[in-house]
Each structure stands twice: as C-alpha cells, then as structure tokens.
Motif scaffolding. Structure first.
Motif, PDB file in Angstrom:
ATOM      1  N   LEU A 146      15.310  38.564  15.942  1.00 58.50           N
ATOM      2  CA  LEU A 146      15.325  39.939  16.437  1.00 58.50           C
ATOM      3  C   LEU A 146      16.469  40.749  15.825  1.00 58.50           C
ATOM      4  CD1 LEU A 146      14.476  39.204  20.167  1.00 58.50           C
ATOM      5  CD2 LEU A 146      13.037  40.442  18.539  1.00 58.50           C
ATOM      6  N   HIS A 149      15.763  41.351  11.983  1.00 56.04           N
ATOM      7  CA  HIS A 149      14.655  42.249  11.652  1.00 56.04           C
ATOM      8  C   HIS A 149      14.826  43.663  12.196  1.00 56.04           C
ATOM      9  CE1 HIS A 149      12.613  38.529  10.497  1.00 56.04           C
ATOM     10  NE2 HIS A 149      11.689  39.264   9.922  1.00 56.04           N
ATOM     11  N   TYR A 150      15.545  43.828  13.314  1.00 55.14           N
ATOM     12  CA  TYR A 150      15.506  45.134  13.986  1.00 55.14           C
ATOM     13  C   TYR A 150      16.852  45.749  14.323  1.00 55.14           C
ATOM     14  CZ  TYR A 150      10.683  43.698  14.383  1.00 55.14           C
ATOM     15  OH  TYR A 150       9.426  43.283  14.076  1.00 55.14           O
ATOM     16  N   ASP A 152      20.586  47.414  13.844  1.00 54.81           N
ATOM     17  CA  ASP A 152      21.219  48.189  12.777  1.00 54.81           C
ATOM     18  C   ASP A 152      22.318  47.338  12.130  1.00 54.81           C
ATOM     19  OD1 ASP A 152      23.604  48.398  14.353  1.00 54.81           O
ATOM     20  OD2 ASP A 152      22.850  50.214  15.315  1.00 54.81           O
ATOM     21  N   VAL A 280      18.649  47.543  20.431  1.00 49.81           N
ATOM     22  CA  VAL A 280      18.171  46.913  19.209  1.00 49.81           C
ATOM     23  C   VAL A 280      16.901  47.635  18.760  1.00 49.81           C
ATOM     24  CG1 VAL A 280      17.297  44.801  18.157  1.00 49.81           C
ATOM     25  CG2 VAL A 280      19.139  44.680  19.848  1.00 49.81           C
ATOM     26  N   GLY A 281      16.954  48.275  17.606  1.00 52.31           N
ATOM     27  CA  GLY A 281      15.780  48.927  17.041  1.00 52.31           C
ATOM     28  C   GLY A 281      15.366  50.187  17.764  1.00 52.31           C
ATOM     29  N   ASP A 282      14.093  50.511  17.660  1.00 54.98           N
ATOM     30  CA  ASP A 282      13.510  51.695  18.292  1.00 54.98           C
ATOM     31  C   ASP A 282      13.421  51.455  19.798  1.00 54.98           C
ATOM     32  OD1 ASP A 282      11.869  53.728  19.304  1.00 54.98           O
ATOM     33  OD2 ASP A 282      10.588  53.753  17.537  1.00 54.98           O
ATOM     34  N   ASN A 285      10.072  50.397  21.318  1.00 57.36           N
ATOM     35  CA  ASN A 285       9.349  49.221  20.829  1.00 57.36           C
ATOM     36  C   ASN A 285       9.897  47.900  21.357  1.00 57.36           C
ATOM     37  OD1 ASN A 285       7.502  50.678  19.317  1.00 57.36           O
ATOM     38  ND2 ASN A 285       8.768  50.628  17.462  1.00 57.36           N
ATOM     39  N   LYS A 288       7.292  45.149  21.978  1.00 49.40           N
ATOM     40  CA  LYS A 288       6.693  44.762  20.698  1.00 49.40           C
ATOM     41  C   LYS A 288       7.607  43.800  19.948  1.00 49.40           C
ATOM     42  CE  LYS A 288       5.372  46.621  16.189  1.00 49.40           C
ATOM     43  NZ  LYS A 288       5.314  47.833  15.339  1.00 49.40           N
ATOM     44  N   TYR A 289       8.892  44.127  19.895  1.00 46.71           N
ATOM     45  CA  TYR A 289       9.842  43.243  19.225  1.00 46.71           C
ATOM     46  C   TYR A 289       9.891  41.874  19.914  1.00 46.71           C
ATOM     47  CZ  TYR A 289      11.720  47.645  17.270  1.00 46.71           C
ATOM     48  OH  TYR A 289      11.887  48.847  16.650  1.00 46.71           O
ATOM     49  N   GLU A 292       7.062  39.583  19.125  1.00 43.35           N
ATOM     50  CA  GLU A 292       7.179  38.928  17.828  1.00 43.35           C
ATOM     51  C   GLU A 292       8.082  37.699  17.944  1.00 43.35           C
ATOM     52  OE1 GLU A 292       7.979  41.274  14.380  1.00 43.35           O
ATOM     53  OE2 GLU A 292       6.883  42.994  15.145  1.00 43.35           O
TER      54      GLU A 292
END
Length: 557
Positions: A146, A149-150, A152, A280-282, A285, A288-289, A292
């Motif tokens: 995580l 991939h996601y 910053d 973490v990330g959007d 999402n 969704k993260y 995964e």
C-alpha cells in the motif's frame, strides 16, 4: 522404502532440500542468477524453518503465547504486548531474509529487486512450521504494498525503509485494521472517524479484530472523514504509526483475543483516541486500495495453506513408514497407500497451481498486465484461496487420522496443524465472501468467459490423451454452467457460487497437473493420472488401483 520427505540424506530436516516441485517452480520462474541466489538462501532458510523456528513455534503455541501488559506499575495504560524471546528471534531472522523487503528494494548481491515468487517460496517454507507468524509477515507485505503503490514520496520516506528493513535499520512490522464490531466483513459499515486538526488528522473509534496488535510499527487503517459518503465509498486509507516520539500514538489495546490456533500472532481490540494518522493516496479510494492489499493477503493465505498441507502430508508419510501394525508397516496396506497418494497428488498440483497464479500476480503488479489478465488474477486468487484453505483443514485431519491416537496428542505437531489450519478459511474472506467476489467478477467483468477461454487455450497446447479429452469435456460443461450462472437472479447466484468455485479450482489445478505430467514426466505423470481420476470420480469399483500400483514409484522420490 518411503523417503522421509522433510529430511536430507544426513537425516537433518530441511523443508527445501527435498522439495522437487518447489525447485522446478523456481527454475521455471526465476532468471538464472536469481535462481542460484534463491537456491542457496532457501536451503539455509529451509533448514532454519524445519529446525529452530519449528521448535520455537511449538513453545509459543504451548507455553509462550503473546500476553497483554495493560498497565505499568504506576497504573498508566501502556498497552504493551509481551512476546517470548524465541518468537522475537524468529521475527528478526525471517525479516532479515528479505521476505518482505526484497520485493521493494534491491537484493545487494544481485543489484535488483526480488519478486513475489521468491517471497512466497520463503513463506511456503515458513508456514510449514510457523503459519501463525506468517500472519504478521503477510500484514507487513500488505502494508509495504500500500505504501509503495499509493503513498506520496514524503510518506514513503518516513515508513518504507522501516517496513522493508532487512537488519539494516529498525523494523516496523505492518498491520491492516479493517474490522469493526458493527460491520465485520461489511466494511462499508465502518464508523471510525478521522478528524482534521492543526497538525493533520487524528483517528477516533475502535477496530474489533486487529491482528499484530502491539507489534506493528505502522498500521494501515480505514476511517471516515467528516462529510464523507456513507458506505464503503466514504472510507479513506490512513497510515497510523503505533508510537510517536517513543510514546503510544493515542492507541490502546482493550484485550487480546483468545484464539483456537495461530497463537503466535497477537490479535486484539484496538481503540484510537486521537491517534495521529497520514492519508494514503486519494481519500476517496481507501477501500479500493485496501481490497488490492487484501488480494495480496489472500495469496499469502493460500501459501500458508499449502505450507500446512505439505507439513501434514510429510508427517503422515513419515509416521506411516515408521509405524508397525499387524506385523507390517502402515505403508504396506493398500488403504494407507491410497490415502497418502491422493494427498500427494493434491498437494503437488495445488502447490504448482498457486505458484502459477503467483507468476501472474508478479506480472499484474508490475503494471504490464492486460485487463483480462487483471480479471483472471482476481478470479484465481478467490477460487484458489477458498480451495487451499479448505484443503489445509482436510490434510491436517488426515494426518491426525494416520497417526491414530498419537495424532491427537500435543507431543506431535498434528493438533497444532489442525488448529492453525482452521483459521485459513476465515481470514481474508470466508467462502461466502469469496463467493460474492465470484458474483461481482462474473456480473461486472464477464470473468467466467475469460476463465473458460484461458483454460481452453492451455488445454489445446497439450498432446492428445484420454485425460486431456476428459478435461476438454469438463471445460465445456463448466462453461455452460457458468453461462447459465451469469443469468441467474441474485438469490440463485449466491446459492450456486461456492459449488462453482470448487469446480473452477479443480479444473484449473487439473490443467496444471496435465501440463506438469507432459513437461516433467517422472512422478508427475502418475500423480496427474491420480489427480484426474480422483477429481472427476472416474474410477469404478473393482477397477485398477492406481494409487497402490504407483505408490513406490512416487513415494520413493
């Protein structure tokens, strides 16, 4: 003479040394220089897993399970989890191998990153002795995925070196906290809140089944920000350090769960009271993260399953060779030969099938897979996670029965195998949850059509034989059933999903079995015959006893 599969010629146990199937898998999937490195390292780790780690696992299970030290002598809540020194040594030795780290950073000797095939080979060996500890490894793998991939760049710099530590710096084990009391598997019902403050976000609420509690350096947590949508779409993923400046980060452990098995991993109820957290990330999402990462964890679950299957089979075969009854060794009796050979065929080809999937997963996570390959990856994860977890329980049961009364005694490893196996059908999605995944993939992405086409393309490459023709017919039949399934209403789909997943797993594994028989010959040819016969129940009473006739040919290898 039946070879004791876990032992080297010198008599020293080593889970890697005599595993010809694992060696062939690695030879097929790793470049030459990586293969040489992996062979050396896995030989060393196979010895460690079969020896010291196995002894420590027994102690942890029987006497040294984690304990919650809730308060210090001043009455302050420290929520400290005690683990025994042997377990700590297993943690240190295992992560130093790069089981997590080398998926994401260079292996110094090779000058490039490792991959999931190698990592899961390590996990397969580890799970033969300590599937409980493989849970924290799994959670750390998911955390690393995580973040890599996601997150910053700033967040990666903060956490990734620690999560991927291989003895070069302080290790931060990972965790993924999803489950809450009111929702369980219905993650969309989560209510943990994330409130924005002057110095970032703070979390409030509780997670009800939080594994690796108190051991994780950073946890990946789903929470809901004010104004976010209801349900799963309103969840954001946060990275939450367990401590900040050496102090608990607004986190308390209410209690540890008293579990049936996998006692090595502390699972607890965790409360957040202003825990500092990083998005973490959007923010839209989060689920969704996490899904995964859940798919990665499901592969880990399948790897733990085949690890338990391998250990159970080896224990059963070794005991049957040593044990005399009615004037003969157990292995002289046709009914015992039949049981062992059926287990052997299933174990070899389920292992090959799962590593076939892992090769696809490496391809998918590299970002170079087609849309169809991504769908196929999700589908195979679901059906093989379900099948392997159920088989781990079956194999453990069979190993106990082979031992008779001794199999029920804690002096032997068999009771622990059964207790540890039982959780694998529950963690990372029960059969019902996996059935819902099949329904989603069929209804939204026509996964059934992709699957049948994939199997047909593999079968057409095989040389003509009665078993190949049988499998082509079974593929046609299953394709018709899946096409009908796609048109059912929701109630009927949920009723039929699990039985269809069983058939899909059998078809995929049988295809792999026939490929191995053609490519490698040797013991794989008779084992493939047995696998096909057992899977589709083609033997008639009084017919050829293939399991008996091939016993010495296979079990002496």
């Amino acid at each position: 003479m039946v070879v004791l599969k876990g032992a080297t010629p010198s008599g020293e146990r080593n889970f890697y040394e005599n595993d010809e199937t694992l060696k062939k898998i690695l030879a097929q999937q790793l470049p030459e220089d990586f293969l040489r490195y992996a062979q050396r390292e896995l030989k060393s780790f196979g010895k460690l897993a079969a020896g010291d780690i196995d002894e420590r696992a027994r102690y942890t299970d029987r006497e040294g399970a984690p304990k919650l030290e809730k308060y210090n002598r001043l009455g302050e809540d420290i929520s400290h989890v005690w683990v025994n020194e042997g377990y700590r040594k297993t943690v240190d030795e295992t992560y130093r191998t790069g089981i997590v780290g080398y998926v994401h950073k260079e292996i110094p000797e090779l000058g490039r990153k490792g991959n999931y095939v190698y990592s899961f080979a390590q996990g397969y060996l580890l799970s033969q002795s300590e599937p409980g500890f493989y849970c924290p490894v799994t959670l750390t793998m998911a955390t690393a995925y995580l973040l890599d991939h996601y997150a910053d760049e700033a967040l990666k710099r903060k956490f990734m070196p620690h999560v991927c530590a291989t003895g070069d710096m302080e290790l931060f084990e990972g965790a993924t906290f999803l489950t809450e009391r009111q929702g369980g598997s219905d993650v969309g019902a989560n209510v943990v809140q994330a409130l924005e403050t002057d110095d970032g976000y703070r979390l409030y609420g509780e997670k009800y089944f939080a594994s690796n509690a108190g051991m994780a350096g950073v946890a990946m947590v789903l929470a809901r920000m004010p104004g976010a949508a209801e349900g799963s779409k309103g969840l954001t993923l946060f990275a939450v350090p367990w401590k900040v400046d050496g102090e608990l980060n607004g986190i308390k452990i209410r209690r540890l769960k008293d579990k049936l098995g996998v006692r090595a991993v502390p699972s607890g109820e965790v409360e957040f009271d202003g825990a500092k957290a990083y998005i973490v990330g959007d923010p839209k999402n989060g689920l969704k993260y996490m899904m995964e990462a859940l798919n990665l964890s499901r592969i880990c679950n399948a790897v733990a399953s085949i690890g338990i299957m391998k250990r159970a089979l080896d224990e059963a075969a070794e005991y049957a060779e040593r044990r005399n009854a009615f004037g003969q060794k157990l292995t002289a009796f046709p009914m015992v030969q039949d049981s062992l050979m059926k287990l052997r065929a299933k174990q070899e080809f389920e292992t090959a099938a799962i590593f076939d999937l892992i090769g696809l997963y490496d391809h998918v996570t590299s970002g170079s897979a087609t849309q169809e390959e991504q769908v196929l990856n999700r589908l195979l994860i679901a059906i093989l996670k379900k099948e392997s977890a159920e088989q781990a329980i079956h194999f453990s049961h069979e190993a106990i029965e082979m031992h008779g009364g001794n199999g029920y005694i804690e002096d032997f490893v068999t009771p622990r195998l059964l207790r540890d196996a039982q959780v694998l059908t529950v963690w990372e999605g029960t059969a019902n949850i996996l059935g819902l995944e099949l329904i989603r993939l069929v209804n939204k992405l026509s996964a059934h059509e992709i699957f049948i086409d994939y199997i047909q393309k593999r079968l057409v490459k095989l040389q003509a034989s009665a078993d190949v023709e049988l499998l082509k017919e079974k593929t046609k039949e299953l394709g018709e059933e899946l096409t009908a399934f796609a048109g059912f209403d929701a109630a009927l789909q949920s009723f039929e999903a699990k039985s269809l997943m069983k058939k899909m797993a059998q078809l995929f594994e049988n295809t792999v079995a026939l490929e191995w028989a053609e490519k490698h010959g040797g013991m794989y040819a008779p084992l493939a015959e047995i696998f096909t016969e057992v899977t589709w129940n083609t033997r008639t009473i009084g017919g050829k006893m293939k399991t008996v006739n091939y016993f010495k040919e296979v079990m002496d290898k």
